[in-house]
Scaffold this active site. Structure first.
Site, short mmCIF file in Angstrom:
data_model
loop_
_atom_site.label_atom_id
_atom_site.label_comp_id
_atom_site.label_asym_id
_atom_site.label_seq_id
_atom_site.Cartn_x
_atom_site.Cartn_y
_atom_site.Cartn_z
N HIS A 34 20.49 20.90 -10.31
CA HIS A 34 20.00 19.40 -9.85
C HIS A 34 18.61 19.15 -10.23
CE1 HIS A 34 18.34 20.74 -5.99
NE2 HIS A 34 19.50 21.27 -5.88
N HIS A 37 15.73 21.32 -8.79
CA HIS A 37 15.64 22.71 -9.60
C HIS A 37 14.86 22.30 -10.77
CE1 HIS A 37 19.56 23.99 -7.69
NE2 HIS A 37 18.68 24.83 -7.44
P1 AMP Z 1 18.20 27.45 -5.13
O1 AMP Z 1 19.23 27.47 -6.18
O2 AMP Z 1 19.11 26.75 -3.90
O3 AMP Z 1 18.04 28.94 -4.41
O4 AMP Z 1 17.27 26.68 -5.13
C1 AMP Z 1 16.10 27.44 -6.12
C2 AMP Z 1 14.67 26.63 -5.95
O5 AMP Z 1 14.95 25.40 -6.12
C3 AMP Z 1 14.27 26.98 -4.48
O6 AMP Z 1 12.85 26.92 -4.78
C4 AMP Z 1 14.40 25.79 -3.67
O7 AMP Z 1 13.70 25.30 -2.82
C5 AMP Z 1 14.35 24.69 -4.82
N1 AMP Z 1 14.93 23.47 -4.33
C6 AMP Z 1 16.27 23.31 -4.16
N2 AMP Z 1 16.48 22.02 -3.79
C7 AMP Z 1 15.29 21.42 -3.91
C8 AMP Z 1 15.01 20.03 -3.90
N3 AMP Z 1 15.95 19.13 -3.52
N4 AMP Z 1 13.68 19.50 -4.21
C9 AMP Z 1 12.83 20.63 -4.79
N5 AMP Z 1 13.06 21.95 -4.96
C10 AMP Z 1 14.26 22.30 -4.54
#
Ligand code: AMP
Length: 284
Positions: A34, A37
């Site tokens: 999203h 990311h």
């Molecule tokens: P994930 O796929 O949930 O492991 O997230 C991958 C990376 O994207 C991690 O560093 C998360 O902290 C970052 N991330 C996820 N959601 C958000 C958001 N809403 N805003 C900023 N970074 C995000």
């Protein structure tokens, strides 16, 4: 954009890309991408000659009974989004490529930092995160790696990992990207039905109340602020709070009297979906 599935190919491709003085930025993800990311990917593109994104739903960071099997997966959509941003390589290994033995013969224990906040209800989660990130750093060998403040505890764990194990990687933390109504973007938001989706805004509203009490009303006692925040979240019938904490964002230590910078952190179940959010209040 190159799609890479093996460690050997990732290393070989990086060797070819890394000619001249180009730095490599790396964005580890679990996919179902999203705008949160993508904000990390854009930042990496701005700051580096090469950007590598990984998509890997890491089994070792899910506990028994958690949502590993039903975690949202959208490979086609993800690759479209990354291709539109002109990412150089997407590393998408199978579980067996990353973990030849289950459970892995060697893993990282991050100690006490992994047992507070989210670690209370997710024991072992941050050990799994640290283990996979260490492996990915060794495979991709980035100069910089990009993480979201959305997962504040994860950022503190990763910084500790890099310092303690001497990884030569700069960790860059990017702001939380939110929906228009304040809900922090998360792959898990797709689990919410329309009623739950509305209720989920209570996390951000609760954080903003805390911020207002501290900055505008001058409240400086953690228990008092937490009590008001808890009242607000409990006023939403679909929300079941896991924790509300006010901590030092640099080390996640709890504080009795509020000093800045302070991180207001919240985790709650909305229906069956566990969501987290935080805001950091700093001196203006
Ligand atoms: P994930 O796929 O949930 O492991 O997230 C991958 C990376 O994207 C991690 O560093 C998360 O902290 C970052 N991330 C996820 N959601 C958000 C958001 N809403 N805003 C900023 N970074 C995000």
């Amino acid at each position: 954009m190159q799609i890479i599935r093996t460690i050997k190919d990732m290393r070989a491709f990086h060797k070819i890309l890394r000619t001249g003085n180009k730095s490599t930025g790396f964005v580890p993800t679990m996919g179902a991408l999203h705008e949160g990311h993508l904000s990390l990917v854009r930042r990496s593109k701005e700051e580096n000659g090469i950007t590598v994104v990984s998509i890997f739903v890491n089994p070792t960071q899910f506990g028994p009974g958690e949502d590993f099997n039903r975690y949202p997966r959208d490979t086609v959509g993800d690759l479209e989004k990354l291709s539109a941003l002109d990412v150089d390589a997407v590393f998408m290994p199978e579980d067996g490529e990353m973990y030849p033995e289950t459970p892995p013969a060697v893993s990282i224990d991050v100690g006490g930092i992994g047992r507070i906040l989210c670690g209370v209800s997710r024991p072992g989660h941050f050990n799994g995160v640290a283990t996979v990130v260490a492996k990915l750093f060794n495979i991709v060998m980035p100069d910089r790696a990009y993480f979201g403040q959305k997962d504040l505890q994860q950022t503190v764990v990763i910084k500790k990992l890099v310092k303690e194990l001497n990884f030569d990687v700069d960790i860059i933390i990017c702001p939380v990207v939110r929906e228009k109504d304040g809900l922090a973007m998360s792959s898990r938001n797709s689990y919410l039905n329309p009623e739950e989706r509305k209720a989920a805004t209570v996390l951000f509203r609760t954080l903003k109340l805390g911020e207002k009490l501290i900055l505008n009303k001058g409240m400086d006692n953690t228990m008092d602020v937490k009590r008001k925040m808890e009242e607000m979240i409990r006023s939403e019938p679909l929300a079941d709070p896991d924790y509300i904490e006010i901590v030092d964002p640099r080390n996640l230590q709890a504080m009795q009297d509020i000093r800045l910078p302070a991180a207001l952190c919240i985790a709650a179940r909305i229906g069956n979906t566990r969501l987290i959010d935080n805001i950091i209040i700093d001196k203006k």
